[in-house]
Enzyme design. Structure first.
Site, PDB file in Angstrom:
ATOM      1  N   HIS A  15      38.564 136.566 -58.454  1.00  0.00           N
ATOM      2  CA  HIS A  15      38.150 135.619 -59.488  1.00  0.00           C
ATOM      3  C   HIS A  15      37.177 136.335 -60.403  1.00  0.00           C
ATOM      4  O   HIS A  15      36.256 137.022 -59.933  1.00  0.00           O
ATOM      5  CB  HIS A  15      37.521 134.394 -58.833  1.00  0.00           C
ATOM      6  CG  HIS A  15      36.666 133.600 -59.772  1.00  0.00           C
ATOM      7  ND1 HIS A  15      37.160 133.132 -60.960  1.00  0.00           N
ATOM      8  CD2 HIS A  15      35.361 133.232 -59.706  1.00  0.00           C
ATOM      9  CE1 HIS A  15      36.187 132.493 -61.605  1.00  0.00           C
ATOM     10  NE2 HIS A  15      35.089 132.543 -60.860  1.00  0.00           N
ATOM     11  N   CYS A  54      36.176 127.421 -59.143  1.00  0.00           N
ATOM     12  CA  CYS A  54      36.610 128.826 -59.201  1.00  0.00           C
ATOM     13  C   CYS A  54      37.653 129.159 -58.140  1.00  0.00           C
ATOM     14  O   CYS A  54      38.459 130.064 -58.330  1.00  0.00           O
ATOM     15  CB  CYS A  54      35.403 129.747 -59.014  1.00  0.00           C
ATOM     16  SG  CYS A  54      34.106 129.387 -60.186  1.00  0.00           S
ATOM     17  N   ASN A  60      34.380 134.129 -67.789  1.00  0.00           N
ATOM     18  CA  ASN A  60      34.778 133.448 -66.556  1.00  0.00           C
ATOM     19  C   ASN A  60      35.565 132.184 -66.935  1.00  0.00           C
ATOM     20  O   ASN A  60      35.012 131.262 -67.523  1.00  0.00           O
ATOM     21  CB  ASN A  60      33.504 133.097 -65.777  1.00  0.00           C
ATOM     22  CG  ASN A  60      33.771 132.366 -64.475  1.00  0.00           C
ATOM     23  OD1 ASN A  60      34.870 131.861 -64.246  1.00  0.00           O
ATOM     24  ND2 ASN A  60      32.762 132.294 -63.632  1.00  0.00           N
TER      25      ASN A  60
END
Ligand code: UT7
Length: 335
Positions: free
Chosen positions: A262, A115, A292
């Site tokens: 993020h 991430c 995501n």
């Protein structure tokens, strides 16, 4: 010393939209649960025709970013590719982009920071540009999660969250000291490596065992996430690393014009926004549409934020990420 400016942005997402209701037809979940816990309404998952790959989506996003910068592929003098889902175990997809774009034998670096991969890649690019080594660096974040998720009820805690897509930026050397990357901050804490990880296909269980152990009940072939644990660390680390950057440049949260976190969970973004006293319009979220997308989430959001007119020249842009590793980082950029 040179400054690193974001000269172009672009993204690409697969056409195939998968809604929460679509998922509730293949596993025990619901639109209500997913929206309440994560904010996600839908995500893109590549079609089964194999057309979209991590490197292929990255290349498409890269072409858009290069065009946005008013450049041609041959102007790129270095490639950085961040992903946790490469096409191959090795080589990494950076070299595939070099080939796909038909550019000269420029260097291609693969970043494995999940991430935080995009923020790590940005930091690396900034060092290369500041020292005068490269002029136009292509930085890509691309992920193809959908092919490797456990899409049964057993895997629902993870599989409803992740989506596919790619984003890219062209980072350019500039003599203008009034804009560009002001600071980047990077961290890691490996003691939590297994709290968000995919352990199965790895050298720790070399090839013969991967094949022999092909047990359908073996969950180690799927990503695992200790969601509550990760959530608690994320909300703390996001704030810490943003403040670390702001303190270094003598700014405070109210100086931020746009925060692009993020896209891990809308609840995490909203928590950070409230804790840091930011107005809701100063935090950009698009997890509702894409889920995501790990290393791709910040550059996709950046590309959409710019297209929506949410970023003007001179704005203080803050990027921040937290995820598997654990790794986390932030970047402050005068846009
Ligand atoms: O990008 C990298 C960083 N990632 C993150 O920062 C993510 C951080 N974590 C999270 O966002 C949240 O922890 C999740 C969204 C992953 C999970 O939310 P949660 O509120 O922590 O839920 P939970 O895992 O504690 O599960 C609550 C309940 C459980 O049932 P019981 O044990 O209470 O009966 C789960 O089995 O919800 C159940 N559950 C689901 N139910 C319907 C888990 N997944 C689902 C699902 N649909 N998809």
């Amino acid at each position: 010393m040179k400054r690193t400016v974001i000269a172009g942005v672009g993204h690409y997402v697969p056409e195939n939209v998968v809604t929460n209701d679509d998922l509730s037809r293949i596993m025990e979940t619901s639109d209500e649960w997913i929206q309440e816990r994560t904010g996600i309404k839908e995500r893109r998952w590549v079609s089964s025709d194999g057309e979209d790959t991590t490197s292929g989506m990255g290349t498409k996003a890269a072409r858009n970013a290069i065009a946005d910068a008013g450049l041609k592929p041959e102007d790129i003098d270095f490639i950085i590719f961040a992903t946790l889902s490469p096409d191959y175990y090795f080589p990494g997809p950076g070299v595939q982009v070099q080939e796909n774009l038909g550019i000269d034998t420029v260097g291609a670096l693969d970043v494995r920071n999940q991430c935080s991969g995009f923020v790590y890649g940005l930091s690396v690019a900034d060092q290369f540009i500041k020292t005068g080594m490269y002029k136009n660096i292509l930085l890509i974040g691309s992920e193809l999660h959908s092919g490797g998720l456990d899409k049964t009820t057993r895997g629902r805690g993870v599989s409803v969250i992740f989506g596919d897509g790619a984003g890219a930026v062209v980072l350019q050397a500039s003599d203008d000291q009034s804009k560009g990357v002001l600071t980047t901050k990077l961290h890691s804490e490996g003691k939590h490596a297994k709290e968000l990880a995919l352990l199965g296909p790895a050298t720790a269980r070399w090839v013969d065992r991967i094949i022999e152990d092909a047990d359908p009940e073996d969950m180690s072939y799927y990503p695992y996430m200790n969601g509550n644990f990760v959530f608690k660390h994320a909300v703390t680390r996001f704030q810490e690393v943003i403040m670390e950057g702001l303190n270094e440049i003598g700014k405070s949260p109210e100086d931020i014009d746009l925060l692009i976190p993020h896209q891990a969970n809308l609840r995490i973004s909203q928590y950070i926004q409230a804790k840091m006293g930011l107005a809701p319009e100063k935090v950009f979220n698009n997890i509702m549409k894409y889920g995501n997308t790990t290393a791709a989430s910040i550059p996709i959001a950046l590309s959409e934020a710019k297209a929506a007119g949410k970023l003007k020249e001179g704005d203080l842009l803050c990027l921040a990420a937290f995820g598997s590793g654990f790794t986390w980082g932030s970047a402050l950029v005068q846009f």
